[in-house]
Scaffold this active site. Structure first.
Site, mmCIF file in Angstrom:
data_model
loop_
_atom_site.group_PDB
_atom_site.id
_atom_site.type_symbol
_atom_site.label_atom_id
_atom_site.label_comp_id
_atom_site.label_asym_id
_atom_site.label_seq_id
_atom_site.Cartn_x
_atom_site.Cartn_y
_atom_site.Cartn_z
ATOM 1 N N HIS A 1 0.830 -1.204 0.000
ATOM 2 C CA HIS A 1 0.000 0.000 0.000
ATOM 3 C C HIS A 1 0.868 1.260 0.000
ATOM 4 O O HIS A 1 0.629 2.204 -0.767
ATOM 5 C CB HIS A 1 -0.912 -0.044 1.234
ATOM 6 C CG HIS A 1 -1.942 1.030 1.275
ATOM 7 N ND1 HIS A 1 -2.732 1.252 2.380
ATOM 8 C CD2 HIS A 1 -2.332 1.956 0.361
ATOM 9 C CE1 HIS A 1 -3.551 2.261 2.147
ATOM 10 N NE2 HIS A 1 -3.328 2.710 0.929
ATOM 11 N N GLU B 1 4.762 9.236 2.896
ATOM 12 C CA GLU B 1 3.600 8.435 2.521
ATOM 13 C C GLU B 1 3.344 7.271 3.475
ATOM 14 O O GLU B 1 2.204 6.872 3.674
ATOM 15 C CB GLU B 1 3.781 7.896 1.101
ATOM 16 C CG GLU B 1 3.864 8.978 0.037
ATOM 17 C CD GLU B 1 2.612 9.832 -0.022
ATOM 18 O OE1 GLU B 1 1.501 9.276 0.030
ATOM 19 O OE2 GLU B 1 2.755 11.067 -0.121
ATOM 20 N N GLU C 1 2.409 1.659 -3.340
ATOM 21 C CA GLU C 1 1.424 2.144 -4.319
ATOM 22 C C GLU C 1 1.332 3.665 -4.284
ATOM 23 O O GLU C 1 1.264 4.330 -5.324
ATOM 24 C CB GLU C 1 0.059 1.520 -4.023
ATOM 25 C CG GLU C 1 -1.076 2.042 -4.868
ATOM 26 C CD GLU C 1 -2.275 2.473 -4.040
ATOM 27 O OE1 GLU C 1 -2.669 3.651 -4.129
ATOM 28 O OE2 GLU C 1 -2.816 1.622 -3.305
ATOM 29 N N HIS C 2 1.336 4.248 -3.080
ATOM 30 C CA HIS C 2 1.337 5.708 -2.956
ATOM 31 C C HIS C 2 2.640 6.302 -3.472
ATOM 32 O O HIS C 2 2.653 7.330 -4.152
ATOM 33 C CB HIS C 2 1.182 6.101 -1.483
ATOM 34 C CG HIS C 2 -0.207 6.045 -0.955
ATOM 35 N ND1 HIS C 2 -0.835 7.123 -0.386
ATOM 36 C CD2 HIS C 2 -1.111 5.029 -0.905
ATOM 37 C CE1 HIS C 2 -2.049 6.786 -0.005
ATOM 38 N NE2 HIS C 2 -2.245 5.507 -0.300
ATOM 39 N N GLU D 1 -4.463 6.984 7.047
ATOM 40 C CA GLU D 1 -5.547 6.360 6.283
ATOM 41 C C GLU D 1 -6.006 5.071 6.961
ATOM 42 O O GLU D 1 -7.206 4.835 7.127
ATOM 43 C CB GLU D 1 -5.087 6.063 4.855
ATOM 44 C CG GLU D 1 -6.116 5.314 4.027
ATOM 45 C CD GLU D 1 -5.588 4.822 2.700
ATOM 46 O OE1 GLU D 1 -6.323 4.070 2.017
ATOM 47 O OE2 GLU D 1 -4.450 5.169 2.332
#
Length: 971
Positions: free
Chosen positions: A62, A138, A65-66, A158
């Site tokens: 994840h 991130e 991915e950012h 998040e």
């Protein structure tokens, strides 16, 4: 031998189901595969997918991915992704982290723009810069605050938001419980308790291992040149050679007996004036691999017969039991290597969990013994076939839907075209069922009743968990600090400093110039006009190619609805379809809908009116449905029955719907807190926004809670209200029918529609009712058991004398993608930040999403206007902002959406002349106009009301700076 650019054609097939040509290629030097789909759709799609199995719950897939979208070899800016958001005509631009794969898709209907997007994404995934500063920004890093070090990072915050939702936590635990021994048994998104365990070296190694062409699957779809696709990929693949990548997802060994998992979720402390917190549970079965398409379709049918409709056997047994408020579990999950079936209840008293679990298993056995009713199977088959043939993906590009569907097999070495070629397996399944074979009953016995690979997951309420999570996070920070050597501590502080410097340093003009973009001259000067014709004062027709599907909306003016009945309107809409009629119970009626149509449902449309004051709005109840023209008589009969024969005296069914609605709305408070904060805030600024709060906001939830708390006492008045709404609203005098269909079929459909409308009750239109707004404080905190905040601020700019202009749309978009992205997301650590402008209501709104801050975010909002007011950017930057805004105006829509949007534009008096004038204002926006918009924003936000949804602790802390903030218990 290679065919072209190193690619060998493996197979070529005609896909008649979607009128397209499919070619599957293998790139011989690297082993990469390409699925190339050619068709007439101008909404072109590209995607690259890597198999990325996580080994733990640190969230490395994840975070990566950012991070790869934060600068690359060819595009050395801090965030190419954001630069594209500013200036592209993209119809889709995002990335997804799944439990076993990471996808990078883009889409655009503009060919040059499409190629730009493809190039930026290819460079991002293969040649990202990903310095340690990006990893820290991130992912996570230790950040010095006034009271010590804290964990900070976009993904970290998040996932704190995700883990605040009991439904999200239940879904994660359910997956882990079925797959305890392989990659699906950890959280690829990242568990906040484990994200800080990830090191930069592990992060870099993950990219090196998995982001290689030998582990890649490329996808193209649309009307672009198929040969050019090969050439584009070759530019990147030619520098690679084949390597062995160990990324295969292992099969989960089977359980010999069922297992059980119990956990807790954070809930608010019990209150005397509220029901006690309740539990959640799921029962989860491991099913076969996603290989046999006929088996997959048959399991789809099984799922639909069990839970697909409110009257489906298992769903009806669970909901009517009164043991819970709504279903939990995702039903059939087919995106993993092995399928899963998950079902349970939410809102269950903890002591009733064993009884509810037994009900699931006993009901399944009863269904298997008694057999599935033929009409239930017919309804399931029609629903599934209609969905496959229509291929209506809403705002989601059709090509992207096909890409994700192909990956269910392709990712694991299977045929990527098998999930797309549905015709043959569907016909085979239908033939077997028609022959009398008990296909569904056999599947039920084999894969559910007799399947020992079953996991029971129970989630219990824990009022002390929210504070415990805060305390545990502090302890983890303290432990991390204590474990630091002097050198490591110096490195951590230096990293925080470098991140700050990285964020403070603007991209150079030379770097920004590398980002490919269109020019205003490349854009059409005029809006695309949706075909629209008033065939009668109450009949709006749109001649559009719908692939043989008629889309019908029957919209009834509800402006005359009394204020006290407004919160009942959403349930009234559901009751039209879900309570049965005076001739059929709800299960029979919904079964008939599923057998004869593509679906019927009700919704509410609320919109401000251009040029009118805040006291005027369009408010309508819309009954919408779709069917094939050959089923038009049955379709129209069903629509008429819903409007004229709905059974509003079905007390038991209405109670079930009420509890479901309450559970779903309360879930939204946690998962979509920004939306509830915005509704609450905007409700003071106009009739449409007020109605939205009363129907769907916290005020609406409070009504649902009050009715549910003493349903027996509430029911007589609720039933009376349902009948009154039908009398006031469902009359032909307040009706507008909206039909989207090609002209060749409309001639045969119109007479039946006219005859149906003529059967509706007559009567003079009802005068608009007065809707009084609730008294709300200027600053309000909505307390809920969440780990993050949702901050909202809004103002009607008419109050400071601003007249709406197209440049404000450019200004708000630029703020969202530049200033707020940088201040609230990148520096503040929030997952998202928004700035919107409702040009009809002249209403400016700023929002943050999954935000660790409150005061800092409000400070950023307050300074946004000054940022624009002093803006000094090159002409190229302004042009990019304008182009992106034009892309919003020209949003891609499928035919049914075009028909609906045309109707809403009519209601809001958004004429073609007005929209063209708006386009010209947008395209002509100057830097000085942006500065003037900034001054208006600064004046509007100054003293504007505030709503924050967050934990009680965070709100109490924020109240120190805002003593007048009133705190309301939201959950």
């Amino acid at each position: 031998m290679p065919d072209t650019y190193g690619f060998t054609l493996v197979t070529e097939q005609r896909i008649d189901e979607y009128d397209m040509q499919a070619r599957l290629y293998r790139h011989e030097p690297t082993g990469a595969e390409l699925l190339s789909l050619s068709c007439a759709d101008d909404n072109k799609v590209f995607g690259v997918t890597f198999r990325t199995p996580p080994a733990d719950s640190t969230g490395v897939p994840h975070i990566l991915e950012h991070s790869v979208l934060c600068g690359s070899r060819r595009y050395p800016v801090k965030e190419p992704f954001v630069e594209l958001l500013k200036s592209s005509l993209q119809t889709f631009l995002n990335a997804f982290t799944y439990p076993d794969k990471t996808c990078y898709p883009v889409a655009s209907a503009n060919l040059a723009d499409f190629y730009n997007l493809v190039d930026v994404y290819l460079d991002a995934v293969f040649h990202p810069r990903i310095p340690e500063e990006i990893f820290g920004q991130e992912g996570w890093h230790l950040h010095p605050e006034a009271d010590g070090l804290v964990f900070k990072g976009v993904v970290y915050n998040e996932m704190k938001g995700v883990y605040s939702s009991p439904e999200s936590l239940l879904g994660e635990l359910s997956q882990r419980s079925v797959f305890p021994d392989q990659a699906y048994g950890v959280d690829s998104g990242g568990d906040p308790a484990h994200i800080p365990d990830l090191t930069y070296a592990q992060f870099k190694d993950f990219h090196s291992r998995y982001y290689h062409p030998s582990n890649a699957r490329f996808f193209f779809y649309g009307d672009d040149d198929p040969q050019r696709r090969l050439e584009i990929l070759d530019e990147y693949l030619r520098e690679y050679s084949r390597i062995q990548v160990d990324s295969a997802i292992a099969l989960q060994p089977r359980f010999s007996e069922p297992r059980r998992v119990e956990a807790t979720y954070a809930c608010a402390a019990p209150r005397e004036d509220a029901p006690p917190p309740k539990a959640y549970f799921t029962i989860n079965w491991l099913l076969p691999e996603v290989r046999d398409m006929e088996l997959g379709l048959a399991l789809d049918v099984l799922e639909h017969t069990l839970i697909g409709l409110p009257g489906s056997a298992l769903r009806r047994a669970l909901i009517s039991s009164g043991l819970g408020e709504d279903l939990s579990g995702g039903g059939l999950e087919g995106e993993l290597r092995q399928m899963v079936f998950s079902i349970g209840l939410k809102g269950v008293m903890p002591e009733d969990i064993p009884k509810a679990e037994a009900l699931v298993l006993d009901t399944l056995r009863s269904i298997q013994e008694q057999g599935v009713a033929p009409e239930d199977v017919e309804a399931a088959l029609n629903t599934i076939e209609f969905r496959l043939r229509e291929n209506n993906t809403g705002s989601f590009p059709r090509g992207l839907s096909l890409m994700l569907r192909s990956l269910t097999t392709w990712l694991h070495g299977g045929d990527p075209l098998a999930p797309i070629r549905f015709q043959a397996p569907l016909e085979s399944l239908k033939a077997r069922i028609a022959s009398g074979e008990k296909v569904i009953e056999k599947l039920l016995a084999e894969h559910l009743i007799e399947n020992t690979h079953r996991a029971h997951v129970v989630l219990l309420p824990d009022p002390g968990m929210a504070q415990r999570l805060v305390d545990e996070e502090k302890l983890r920070v303290e432990a991390a600090q204590a474990a630091l050597t002097p050198e490591a501590r110096a490195h951590a502080l230096d990293l925080a400093r470098r991140i700050q410097l990285f964020q403070d340093t603007p991209d150079s003009p030379e770097a920004l110039a590398t980002i490919p973009n269109l020019h205003l001259a490349d854009l059409p000067a005029r809006n695309r006009v949706i075909p629209a014709e008033w065939r009668a004062p109450d009949l709006f027709f749109h001649d559009l190619p719908t692939n043989g599907v008629v889309y019908l909306e029957l919209a009834f003016d509800m402006a005359g609805t009394p204020r006290e009945l407004l919160p009942l309107v959403p349930l009234f809409g559901r009751a039209l379809v879900e309570c049965g009629t005076d001739r059929e119970d709800f299960a029979q009626f919904l079964n008939r809908v599923a057998r004869k149509t593509g679906g019927i449902g009700a919704s509410v449309s609320l919109t401000s009116v251009r040029g009118a004051g805040p006291g005027e709005a369009s408010s309508r109840i819309v009954l919408a449905g779709k069917a094939t023209p050959d089923r038009a008589p049955e379709f129209l009969e069903l629509m008429r029955d819903a409007l004229t024969r709905a059974n509003f005296d079905n007390e038991a069914r209405f109670k079930e719907m009420l509890l479901e609605a309450k559970a779903r709305a309360e879930r939204g408070l946690v998962t979509s807190g920004h939306a509830y904060a915005a509704r609450r805030l905007r409700s003071r600024f106009g009739r449409a926004s007020l109605a939205d709060e009363l129907l769907s906001g916290l005020t609406g939830i409070e009504s649902l809670r009050a009715w549910a708390a003493d349903f027996d006492a509430s029911w007589p008045k609720l039933r009376e209200g349902l009948h009154e709404l039908r009398r006031l609203v469902l009359r032909s005098s307040g009706l507008q029918a909206n039909v989207t269909l090609d002209a060749s079929h409309f001639g045969g459909f119109e007479p039946g529609l006219r005859a149906m409308i003529d059967t509706l009750p007559q009567g003079a239109p009802t005068a608009p009712a007065t809707w009084d707004a609730p008294a709300l404080p200027a600053r309000e905190g909505l307390a809920a058991p969440v780990q993050v905040n949702y901050v909202a601020q809004a103002r009607n700019l008419a109050e400071i004398g601003y007249a709406p202009h197209g440049s404000m749309l450019v200004a708000c978009r630029y703020l969202r993608n530049a200033y707020l992205w940088e201040r609230v997301r990148v520096r503040g650590g929030a997952y998202g930040a928004f700035c919107t402008f409702d040009r009809h209501a002249n209403l400016l709104t700023m929002l943050s999403y999954r935000d660790p801050n409150i005061a800092k975010t409000l400070e950023a909002f307050a300074e946004a206007g000054d940022f624009l007011g002093g803006l000094d950017v090159p002409a190229e930057e302004l042009e990019r902002a304008v182009i992106g805004t034009v892309g919003d105006l020209d949003a891609y829509m499928l035919p049914d959406a075009q028909g609906h949007v045309a109707l809403v534009r009519h209601w809001s008096r958004d004429t073609e002349e007005a929209r063209q004038a708006l386009r010209e204002e947008v395209m002509g926006t100057t830097l000085e106009q942006l500065r003037q918009a900034g001054k208006a924003i600064a004046a509007g936000i100054a003293g504007a009301p505030v709503v924050v949804l967050g934990s009680k602790e965070n709100l109490e802390q924020a109240r120190q700076a805002m003593p007048d903030m009133e705190i309301t218990a939201a959950l």
